[in-house]
Design an enzyme around this catalytic site. Sequence first.
Site, PDB file in Angstrom:
ATOM      1  N   ASN A  86       0.841  -1.200   0.000  1.00  0.00           N
ATOM      2  CA  ASN A  86       0.000   0.000   0.000  1.00  0.00           C
ATOM      3  C   ASN A  86       0.870   1.242   0.000  1.00  0.00           C
ATOM      4  O   ASN A  86       1.969   1.215   0.571  1.00  0.00           O
ATOM      5  CB  ASN A  86      -0.863   0.100   1.277  1.00  0.00           C
ATOM      6  CG  ASN A  86      -1.867  -1.021   1.388  1.00  0.00           C
ATOM      7  OD1 ASN A  86      -2.442  -1.462   0.395  1.00  0.00           O
ATOM      8  ND2 ASN A  86      -2.082  -1.494   2.614  1.00  0.00           N
TER       9      ASN A  86
ATOM     10  N   ASN B 273      -2.681 -10.551  16.943  1.00  0.00           N
ATOM     11  CA  ASN B 273      -2.698  -9.690  18.129  1.00  0.00           C
ATOM     12  C   ASN B 273      -3.958 -10.081  18.910  1.00  0.00           C
ATOM     13  O   ASN B 273      -4.678 -11.011  18.519  1.00  0.00           O
ATOM     14  CB  ASN B 273      -2.634  -8.193  17.764  1.00  0.00           C
ATOM     15  CG  ASN B 273      -3.842  -7.737  16.951  1.00  0.00           C
ATOM     16  OD1 ASN B 273      -4.888  -8.394  16.937  1.00  0.00           O
ATOM     17  ND2 ASN B 273      -3.721  -6.608  16.277  1.00  0.00           N
TER      18      ASN B 273
ATOM     19  N   ASP C 161       4.257  -5.693  11.818  1.00  0.00           N
ATOM     20  CA  ASP C 161       4.996  -6.146  10.630  1.00  0.00           C
ATOM     21  C   ASP C 161       6.472  -6.330  10.972  1.00  0.00           C
ATOM     22  O   ASP C 161       7.111  -7.286  10.524  1.00  0.00           O
ATOM     23  CB  ASP C 161       4.839  -5.142   9.486  1.00  0.00           C
ATOM     24  CG  ASP C 161       3.384  -4.944   9.119  1.00  0.00           C
ATOM     25  OD1 ASP C 161       2.608  -5.912   9.272  1.00  0.00           O
ATOM     26  OD2 ASP C 161       3.014  -3.835   8.709  1.00  0.00           O
TER      27      ASP C 161
ATOM     28  N   GLY D 104       4.145  -6.935  25.494  1.00  0.00           N
ATOM     29  CA  GLY D 104       5.064  -7.978  25.034  1.00  0.00           C
ATOM     30  C   GLY D 104       4.419  -8.989  24.111  1.00  0.00           C
ATOM     31  O   GLY D 104       3.586  -8.643  23.270  1.00  0.00           O
TER      32      GLY D 104
ATOM     33  N   SER E 122      10.361   2.766   9.030  1.00  0.00           N
ATOM     34  CA  SER E 122      10.793   2.671  10.436  1.00  0.00           C
ATOM     35  C   SER E 122      11.419   1.318  10.771  1.00  0.00           C
ATOM     36  O   SER E 122      11.812   1.080  11.906  1.00  0.00           O
ATOM     37  CB  SER E 122       9.599   2.927  11.362  1.00  0.00           C
ATOM     38  OG  SER E 122       8.703   1.830  11.305  1.00  0.00           O
TER      39      SER E 122
ATOM     40  N   GLY F 201       1.768  -1.301   3.606  1.00  0.00           N
ATOM     41  CA  GLY F 201       1.166  -2.599   3.250  1.00  0.00           C
ATOM     42  C   GLY F 201       1.863  -3.645   4.096  1.00  0.00           C
ATOM     43  O   GLY F 201       3.094  -3.674   4.172  1.00  0.00           O
ATOM     44  N   LYS F 202       1.061  -4.500   4.731  1.00  0.00           N
ATOM     45  CA  LYS F 202       1.649  -5.441   5.683  1.00  0.00           C
ATOM     46  C   LYS F 202       2.683  -6.355   5.013  1.00  0.00           C
ATOM     47  O   LYS F 202       3.741  -6.637   5.562  1.00  0.00           O
ATOM     48  CB  LYS F 202       0.552  -6.247   6.365  1.00  0.00           C
ATOM     49  CG  LYS F 202      -0.340  -5.346   7.203  1.00  0.00           C
ATOM     50  CD  LYS F 202      -1.387  -6.093   7.980  1.00  0.00           C
ATOM     51  CE  LYS F 202      -2.417  -5.136   8.556  1.00  0.00           C
ATOM     52  NZ  LYS F 202      -1.889  -4.074   9.426  1.00  0.00           N
ATOM     53  N   GLY F 203       2.358  -6.812   3.798  1.00  0.00           N
ATOM     54  CA  GLY F 203       3.290  -7.724   3.116  1.00  0.00           C
ATOM     55  C   GLY F 203       4.599  -7.033   2.804  1.00  0.00           C
ATOM     56  O   GLY F 203       5.681  -7.528   3.162  1.00  0.00           O
TER      57      GLY F 203
ATOM     58  N   GLY G 256       6.287   6.261  10.487  1.00  0.00           N
ATOM     59  CA  GLY G 256       6.191   5.545   9.204  1.00  0.00           C
ATOM     60  C   GLY G 256       6.165   4.041   9.417  1.00  0.00           C
ATOM     61  O   GLY G 256       6.418   3.543  10.521  1.00  0.00           O
TER      62      GLY G 256
HETATM   63  O1  RIB Z   1       0.616  -2.783   9.481  1.00  0.00           O
HETATM   64  C1  RIB Z   1       0.718  -1.471   9.010  1.00  0.00           C
HETATM   65  C2  RIB Z   1       0.226  -1.396   7.612  1.00  0.00           C
HETATM   66  O2  RIB Z   1      -1.163  -1.679   7.587  1.00  0.00           O
HETATM   67  C3  RIB Z   1       0.358  -0.046   6.957  1.00  0.00           C
HETATM   68  O3  RIB Z   1       1.591   0.152   6.310  1.00  0.00           O
HETATM   69  C4  RIB Z   1      -0.849   0.015   6.032  1.00  0.00           C
HETATM   70  O4  RIB Z   1      -0.504   0.061   4.684  1.00  0.00           O
HETATM   71  C5  RIB Z   1      -1.693  -1.205   6.380  1.00  0.00           C
HETATM   72  O5  RIB Z   1      -1.535  -2.217   5.473  1.00  0.00           O
END
Ligand code: RIB
Length: 310
Positions: free
Chosen positions: A12, A187, A255, A228, A294, A40-42, A290
């Site tokens: 994303n 989570n 992520d 944690g 990050s 984007g998570k991936g 970010g």
């Molecule tokens: O896990 C964070 C992510 O979730 C963001 O970068 C956003 O694009 C969503 O996919």
Amino acid sequence: MRKRITVIGSYNTDLVSKAPHLPRPGETVLGGPFIMGPGGKGSNQAICSARLGAEVYFIGCVGNDNFGEMAKDFLLKENVKIDYLKVTDKTHTGIALILVDDKTGENMIVVAPGANMGVTIEQIKEVKDIIMNSDVILLQLEIPIETVSYVLDLVFRKDKPLSILNPAPARNLDKNIIEKADIVTPNRNELEIITGIKIETLEDVEKASRELISYGVKGVIVTLGKDGAFVVTNRECKHIPSFKMEVVDTTGAGDAFNGGLAVALSEGKDLISSVIFASVVAGLSVTKIGAASSMPYREEVERFLKEYSN
Ligand code: RIB
């Protein structure tokens, strides 16, 4: 030899603004600054794994637009292999609208998945060899569920690759999908949705995790933010506290955790050591604004671990 991690998931463009507080329905809040960047998570998990030293393939789909071009540039600059990244004319590159609370670092996210829904079973059939020759594969839920299910079917009960399913964002998932993953990393909220067990206490976390273990999953790691992580297998059950860090923005922390976990497990670390490594990676990621930007580099994680153990 570098270990190979293949991430099958979303990209994303993140459109982010900080705000003095997260708005209530109908409320307009003056915020800023505005930041646009890769997310984007991936893709976040792929970039994280690459920064930590793995050879990383990203299997995803972006639109034939400016954001799609930016995605390719970002991923290449981060040494993520995009030979099998699909580009579609049918829709736009995925977009995430993200608000970050200036005081707490907490966020609210809306994703318009666009091209991410173009990660199809057909595309996976073309990259079967890459997947089967990986040490670890990482999956999340920002692409079609039937694709996630197909990938898990491919690798089920094989010696390699190890499969990690990060069931984010929270979606209802059939038991027959979850049971094929080696490791599941929800989570609290995701754990509650996939098991139907209300999560209020650590005892609830353990009970719901054991439910997933009873399906046949080898390891459940529940990420608990500042509390944690909680690890449950057939043989162990352990709460790993988080490392104290200065929180700037929690976007992408999950992520970072999954990227760190994948790298540590691919290198042969045991589960608990891998979770500790992943917790440091996630902790360092919240100290910067970010998502992908990050993600910490290997040297930072090693330095932190060294200083912490002294
Ligand atoms: O896990 C964070 C992510 O979730 C963001 O970068 C956003 O694009 C969503 O996919």
